[in-house]
Write an enzyme that holds these catalytic residues in place. Structure first.
Site, PDB file in Angstrom:
ATOM      1  N   CYS A 102      45.730  32.762  40.328  1.00 11.09           N
ATOM      2  CA  CYS A 102      47.011  32.433  39.703  1.00 11.09           C
ATOM      3  C   CYS A 102      46.970  31.036  39.092  1.00 11.09           C
ATOM      4  CB  CYS A 102      48.142  32.537  40.727  1.00 11.09           C
ATOM      5  SG  CYS A 102      49.764  32.089  40.086  1.00 11.09           S
ATOM      6  N   CYS A 105      50.223  29.064  39.547  1.00  5.72           N
ATOM      7  CA  CYS A 105      50.387  28.539  40.907  1.00  5.72           C
ATOM      8  C   CYS A 105      49.509  27.314  41.164  1.00  5.72           C
ATOM      9  CB  CYS A 105      50.018  29.616  41.934  1.00  5.72           C
ATOM     10  SG  CYS A 105      50.866  31.191  41.741  1.00  5.72           S
ATOM     11  N   ASP A 106      48.261  27.361  40.718  1.00  3.49           N
ATOM     12  CA  ASP A 106      47.276  26.370  41.135  1.00  3.49           C
ATOM     13  C   ASP A 106      46.726  25.491  40.018  1.00  3.49           C
ATOM     14  OD1 ASP A 106      47.449  27.409  43.740  1.00  3.49           O
ATOM     15  OD2 ASP A 106      45.977  28.965  43.280  1.00  3.49           O
TER      16      ASP A 106
END
Length: 284
Positions: A102, A105-106
């Protein structure tokens, strides 16, 4: 709440979450703990178990697990999906330490660093473009000689000076120093030569799979195995709802799953209320 593992699901595989409202940054397991505490504070009970199947008996449902059965007037399916794994050395070892599925997300952890994206479909290229806003260099490794992504997305990627492409690349391993990812080893499918792309992060996009095997006999899945719901999160079976990543949807994030949960909660309340009203009418 029935779960096959510790509460929090995939949040437990995320070191830090920086895109959830109310927190500058929070560890994935810590957010899972807060959600668990909030739910149990209002009376929800928690049980371990892997769901094997669900029986629809009209006014009530039976959820069978490997550790017993549960009866309920309504159920909410929140089993999510799982990223298809490459199955190469280093993938599991460096999960959450450079290996990610992701970018949204990261991605922030790799600002001004070199990263690799593995895949060639829409998700891989779109996430690569997102990472290009943060990373110093994005190398896309694809096992074919051309992308599968939509042409408009490909055009944007090829025009981005930070985007680089390695064709006919069969990923052999995710390399690291024992702590974090340092590169992606691949073999050229045409020449057989091996090489390593230096990278601090390896973002893998080779597909995702819904975790819906237990619901195959209910008739609530599409041809790809995703649960189909209406705008209120209800399936075609009254009293069975689904939320989060188990549904076919464009954006899979904690915030969207929470939103689904709010709608499903209201739907469950109204559904059970309708059962009670029907029973009252029947007895009057």
């Amino acid at each position: 709440m029935i779960d096959r593992g510790i509460y929090g699901g995939q949040m437990n595989n995320t070191a830090e979450i920086e895109n959830y409202p109310g927190f500058d940054s929070i560890l994935g397991p810590d957010l899972g703990e807060k959600m668990y505490s909030s739910a149990t504070r209002f009376g929800a009970e928690y049980a371990y178990g892997s769901v094997t199947d669900v029986e629809d008996h009209g006014a009530y449902k039976v959820v069978n697990t490997d550790d017993g059965s549960y009866q309920a007037k309504a159920i909410v399916i929140a089993t999510g999906s799982e990223h298809r794994k490459l199955g190469v050395p280093g993938e599991e070892e460096y999960s959450g330490r450079g290996v990610s599925y992701c970018a949204v997300c990261d991605g922030a952890f790799f600002k001004n660093k070199e990263v690799a994206v593995i895949g060639g479909g829409d998700s891989a290229v779109e996430e690569g473009l997102y990472l290009a806003q943060l990373a110093s260099k994005v190398t896309v490794l694809h096992r074919r000689d051309q992308l599968r992504a939509q042409q408009i997305i490909q055009k944007r990627a090829f025009a981005n000076e930070k985007m680089n492409f390695v064709w006919n690349a069969q990923v052999e391993a995710i390399e690291g120093d024992g702590q974090v990812v340092t590169g992606v080893k691949y073999k050229d499918k045409i020449t057989g030569e091996e090489a390593v792309v230096p990278a601090s992060g390896a973002f893998i996009y080779v597909g995702i799979e819904p975790m819906t095997k237990a619901f195959e006999d209910l008739g609530i899945l599409d041809n790809a195995g995703w649960v189909v719901t209406d705008a209120h999160m209800q399936t075609n079976i009254p009293g069975i709802f689904a939320i989060g990543d188990v549904r076919k949807k464009e954006l899979r994030q904690i915030t969207t799953a929470v939103g689904d949960g709010g709608l499903a909660g209201q739907g469950v309340f109204k559904y059970i209320q309708s059962l009670d009203d029907a029973k009252l009418r029947q007895n009057s």
